[in-house]
Design a protein around this motif. Structure first.
Motif, PDB file in Angstrom:
ATOM      1  N   ARG A  99       0.865  -1.185   0.000  1.00  0.00           N
ATOM      2  CA  ARG A  99       0.000   0.000   0.000  1.00  0.00           C
ATOM      3  C   ARG A  99       0.894   1.223   0.000  1.00  0.00           C
ATOM      4  NH1 ARG A  99      -2.943  -1.024   4.239  1.00  0.00           N
ATOM      5  NH2 ARG A  99      -4.863  -1.689   3.206  1.00  0.00           N
TER       6      ARG A  99
ATOM      7  N   TYR B 211      -1.516  -4.316  -3.525  1.00  0.00           N
ATOM      8  CA  TYR B 211      -2.308  -5.518  -3.251  1.00  0.00           C
ATOM      9  C   TYR B 211      -2.905  -5.539  -1.846  1.00  0.00           C
ATOM     10  CZ  TYR B 211       2.275  -6.991  -1.457  1.00  0.00           C
ATOM     11  OH  TYR B 211       3.479  -7.054  -0.795  1.00  0.00           O
TER      12      TYR B 211
ATOM     13  N   GLY C 231      -4.773  -2.852  -0.868  1.00  0.00           N
ATOM     14  CA  GLY C 231      -5.876  -1.921  -0.924  1.00  0.00           C
ATOM     15  C   GLY C 231      -5.444  -0.483  -1.155  1.00  0.00           C
TER      16      GLY C 231
ATOM     17  N   ARG D 148      -3.609   0.480  -9.611  1.00  0.00           N
ATOM     18  CA  ARG D 148      -4.615  -0.561  -9.433  1.00  0.00           C
ATOM     19  C   ARG D 148      -4.506  -1.065  -8.003  1.00  0.00           C
ATOM     20  NH1 ARG D 148      -5.157  -6.099 -13.080  1.00  0.00           N
ATOM     21  NH2 ARG D 148      -6.395  -7.315 -11.600  1.00  0.00           N
ATOM     22  N   HIS D 149      -5.626  -1.126  -7.318  1.00  0.00           N
ATOM     23  CA  HIS D 149      -5.564  -1.591  -5.934  1.00  0.00           C
ATOM     24  C   HIS D 149      -6.711  -2.545  -5.627  1.00  0.00           C
ATOM     25  CE1 HIS D 149      -8.416   1.735  -5.610  1.00  0.00           C
ATOM     26  NE2 HIS D 149      -7.463   2.573  -5.923  1.00  0.00           N
ATOM     27  N   GLU D 150      -6.340  -3.620  -4.958  1.00  0.00           N
ATOM     28  CA  GLU D 150      -7.291  -4.597  -4.434  1.00  0.00           C
ATOM     29  C   GLU D 150      -6.752  -5.086  -3.102  1.00  0.00           C
ATOM     30  OE1 GLU D 150      -8.640  -7.763  -6.967  1.00  0.00           O
ATOM     31  OE2 GLU D 150      -8.142  -6.634  -8.788  1.00  0.00           O
TER      32      GLU D 150
ATOM     33  N   ALA E   8      -6.058  -8.115  -0.966  1.00  0.00           N
ATOM     34  CA  ALA E   8      -5.930  -9.573  -1.001  1.00  0.00           C
ATOM     35  C   ALA E   8      -5.457 -10.058   0.360  1.00  0.00           C
ATOM     36  CB  ALA E   8      -4.946  -9.992  -2.083  1.00  0.00           C
TER      37      ALA E   8
ATOM     38  N   LYS F 133      -2.414 -12.852  -2.647  1.00  0.00           N
ATOM     39  CA  LYS F 133      -1.644 -11.746  -3.212  1.00  0.00           C
ATOM     40  C   LYS F 133      -0.878 -12.187  -4.452  1.00  0.00           C
ATOM     41  CE  LYS F 133      -1.262  -9.527   1.293  1.00  0.00           C
ATOM     42  NZ  LYS F 133      -0.410  -9.227   2.466  1.00  0.00           N
TER      43      LYS F 133
ATOM     44  N   LEU G 280      -3.389 -12.458  -7.262  1.00  0.00           N
ATOM     45  CA  LEU G 280      -3.736 -11.134  -7.775  1.00  0.00           C
ATOM     46  C   LEU G 280      -2.622 -10.588  -8.663  1.00  0.00           C
ATOM     47  CD1 LEU G 280      -5.345  -8.476  -7.844  1.00  0.00           C
ATOM     48  CD2 LEU G 280      -4.296  -7.886  -5.640  1.00  0.00           C
TER      49      LEU G 280
ATOM     50  N   TRP H  51      -2.560  -9.642 -12.689  1.00  0.00           N
ATOM     51  CA  TRP H  51      -2.126  -8.306 -13.112  1.00  0.00           C
ATOM     52  C   TRP H  51      -1.006  -8.400 -14.153  1.00  0.00           C
ATOM     53  CZ3 TRP H  51       2.628  -5.853 -11.337  1.00  0.00           C
ATOM     54  CH2 TRP H  51       2.748  -4.506 -11.725  1.00  0.00           C
TER      55      TRP H  51
END
Length: 376
Positions: free
Chosen positions: A9, A38, A40, A56-58, A60, A66, A69, A73
């Motif tokens: 982050r 990864y 958020g 891009r943020h998610e 995991a 992770k 993800l 990507w």
């Protein structure tokens, strides 16, 4: 060239700020850059997006999620270089590439020199670094530490020093009044930054030289901000009162005008217990300050090269006081010359454009080496 940068982050730490400078600088050079966070989103995502960098943020949960993800990507973005920032992100990038990705993987490590050999996280990271094509670090000390601990990395570790917007940090145009002599410390007030021993050093210097000096500490009272003071901050504040030096040590909290703080100071004090490479030291040097610093990271190399300050042992308040006293007793003309050498070294070693050039050259070399390997 397409460059993908991976990080948990975009927090407020020094490594994350370096990532943001790198992403923005590469984008200005015309590269296609995307950042994957990864763990958020954060409020800092918008700062990068305003520079034209895609973020891009998610969120995991867990290492496997992770890696999954990151693998998706890599498949979607198809970067030429996947660059993990810090140990965990580097491990995620290396494992994600195992799924068949054709990109080159660059791992970042900023702190191995400060890790105890018994930490499982250290050996896990060193093992995963074997899966990367190259490893980059900020200091010669850390390069030597990496290659000593992990012989399989010898010849694969590059040093890229921090980048700084030198134009933002400039010396004060006219000399400050000589009294009181002002030291400043910059950094979040928590255990690694050594606030309690610094307060003890102030008390020792006061005992020797009286009260003709001050220490101003600028930085969050804790890693989570001024509203969440760290235990180390609370102990240091109480200690300053108990030792009778509360009027000599001021903790100012977070500031958004740190340039002015440097410019109102005679010398920088940075007695940290461990570091990657401290941005505060580079900023202070760019503002033309002589420095009192602990023997961590490449700080002894900086002092030897620039002849711009004095070293101390971070674990010994008397040693910190000794170095502060040497600075206090140094004549004004010599301090100004030390400050001029500080600024020259800050520009030569840490200018942001040099920082971008070094990474771009490293990426290019990684791709060239891969092309040679394929042709061979």
């Amino acid at each position: 060239m397409k460059v993908g940068l991976l990080v948990g982050r975009l927090c407020r730490g020094g490594a994350e700020r370096q990532l943001m400078r790198l992403a923005g600088g590469l984008t200005r050079r015309g590269l296609d850059v995307e950042v994957l966070c990864y763990d958020g989103p954060s409020p800092h995502d918008a700062l990068l997006e305003a520079q034209g960098v895609r973020v891009r943020h998610e969120a995991a949960q867990g290492r496997l999620a992770k890696v999954g993800l990151a693998r998706r990507w890599l498949r979607d973005f198809q970067p030429d270089i996947a660059h993990g920032f810090m140990k965990r992100a580097s491990g995620v990038a290396a494992l994600a590439r195992l799924g068949g990705g054709s990109c080159r993987v660059l791992a970042s490590d900023f702190s191995t020199a400060t890790y105890g050999r018994r930490k499982p996280a250290l050996w896990g990271a060193l093992g995963l670094f074997a899966l990367a094509d190259r490893v980059v670090t900020q200091t010669e000390l850390n390069r030597r530490s990496l290659e000593r601990l992990a012989p399989w990395l010898r010849g694969r570790v590059a040093v890229v020093r921090n980048g700084l917007e030198v134009e933002r940090f400039e010396p004060v145009p006219s000399p400050l009044p000589p009294s009181p002599f002002r030291f400043c410390a910059v950094g979040s007030v928590y255990g690694v930054k050594n606030p309690e021993r610094v307060v003890q050093a102030v008390a020792e210097l006061c005992r020797r030289r009286g009260r003709g000096f001050r220490l101003d500490w600028y930085g969050r009272f804790g890693l989570d901000g001024d509203r969440a003071p760290s235990p180390a901050y609370r102990r240091a504040l109480a200690l300053s009162e108990r030792l009778g030096v509360a009027d000599l040590v001021t903790f100012h909290g977070e500031t958004h005008d740190i340039e002015r703080a440097y410019q109102q100071t005679h010398a920088l004090l940075h007695a940290s217990l461990q570091e990657g490479f401290p941005n505060a030291v580079v900023e202070g040097m760019a503002c033309g300050l002589p420095i009192v610093v602990s023997r961590v990271s490449d700080l002894p190399l900086v002092v030897a090269e620039a002849r711009n300050g004095f070293l101390c042992r971070a674990t010994d308040p008397v040693s910190i006081a000794d170095a502060m006293e040497r600075m206090l007793l140094t004549g004004g003309d010599e301090r100004r010359r030390m400050g001029q050498r500080s600024r020259r070294l800050a520009i030569d070693w840490f200018h942001q454009e040099r920082f971008i050039d070094d990474y771009l050259n490293l990426y290019t070399d990684m791709l060239r080496s891969e092309n040679v390997r394929r042709l061979g």
